[in-house]
Design an enzyme around this catalytic site. Sequence first.
Site, PDB file in Angstrom:
ATOM      1  N   ASP A   1      23.660 118.633  15.184  1.00 39.05           N
ATOM      2  CA  ASP A   1      24.478 117.822  16.093  1.00 39.05           C
ATOM      3  C   ASP A   1      24.459 116.357  15.672  1.00 39.05           C
ATOM      4  O   ASP A   1      25.485 115.674  15.715  1.00 39.05           O
ATOM      5  CB  ASP A   1      23.973 117.928  17.539  1.00 39.05           C
ATOM      6  CG  ASP A   1      24.198 119.291  18.157  1.00 39.05           C
ATOM      7  OD1 ASP A   1      25.204 119.940  17.829  1.00 39.05           O
ATOM      8  OD2 ASP A   1      23.354 119.693  18.990  1.00 39.05           O
ATOM      9  N   ILE A   2      23.287 115.874  15.264  1.00 37.70           N
ATOM     10  CA  ILE A   2      23.158 114.475  14.842  1.00 37.70           C
ATOM     11  C   ILE A   2      24.072 114.216  13.636  1.00 37.70           C
ATOM     12  O   ILE A   2      24.785 113.216  13.602  1.00 37.70           O
ATOM     13  CB  ILE A   2      21.693 114.117  14.482  1.00 37.70           C
ATOM     14  CG1 ILE A   2      20.760 114.359  15.664  1.00 37.70           C
ATOM     15  CG2 ILE A   2      21.590 112.688  13.970  1.00 37.70           C
ATOM     16  CD1 ILE A   2      20.934 113.445  16.835  1.00 37.70           C
TER      17      ILE A   2
ATOM     18  N   ALA B   1      20.550 117.362  21.695  1.00 36.97           N
ATOM     19  CA  ALA B   1      21.161 117.504  20.369  1.00 36.97           C
ATOM     20  C   ALA B   1      20.116 118.031  19.391  1.00 36.97           C
ATOM     21  O   ALA B   1      18.932 117.740  19.524  1.00 36.97           O
ATOM     22  CB  ALA B   1      21.683 116.151  19.887  1.00 36.97           C
ATOM     23  N   ASP B   2      20.577 118.804  18.421  1.00 37.27           N
ATOM     24  CA  ASP B   2      19.677 119.224  17.345  1.00 37.27           C
ATOM     25  C   ASP B   2      20.065 118.458  16.081  1.00 37.27           C
ATOM     26  O   ASP B   2      20.983 117.632  16.097  1.00 37.27           O
ATOM     27  CB  ASP B   2      19.702 120.741  17.142  1.00 37.27           C
ATOM     28  CG  ASP B   2      21.063 121.291  16.749  1.00 37.27           C
ATOM     29  OD1 ASP B   2      21.892 120.532  16.186  1.00 37.27           O
ATOM     30  OD2 ASP B   2      21.314 122.486  16.996  1.00 37.27           O
ATOM     31  N   SER B   3      19.380 118.736  14.987  1.00 39.02           N
ATOM     32  CA  SER B   3      19.622 117.961  13.761  1.00 39.02           C
ATOM     33  C   SER B   3      21.058 118.141  13.246  1.00 39.02           C
ATOM     34  O   SER B   3      21.641 117.196  12.714  1.00 39.02           O
ATOM     35  CB  SER B   3      18.610 118.324  12.678  1.00 39.02           C
ATOM     36  OG  SER B   3      18.644 119.709  12.407  1.00 39.02           O
TER      37      SER B   3
END
Length: 79
Positions: A41-42, A37-39
């Site tokens: 996605d978070i 996940a990337d930021s």
Amino acid sequence: MDKTELFNKVKAIIAEKLAIDEDSIRLDSYFMKDLKADSMDILDLVSGFEEEFDITIPDEKGRTFETVGQAVDFLATLI
């Protein structure tokens, strides 16, 4: 709701949002390292948690989740 049920709901949200298999998600899975996940996605996951459980998670708290277990533990305090 017990933690197992909560974890299963969180797993379903993560699997849907990240398009991954639920079986690959564990409590000790790191969102970025293990689940890729990337930021953004978070933030999408936090939004999904808020919608599913009808809660509000402060942005600064949502950004601190590193593992699935941390998110589940925090959600357990709100539900």
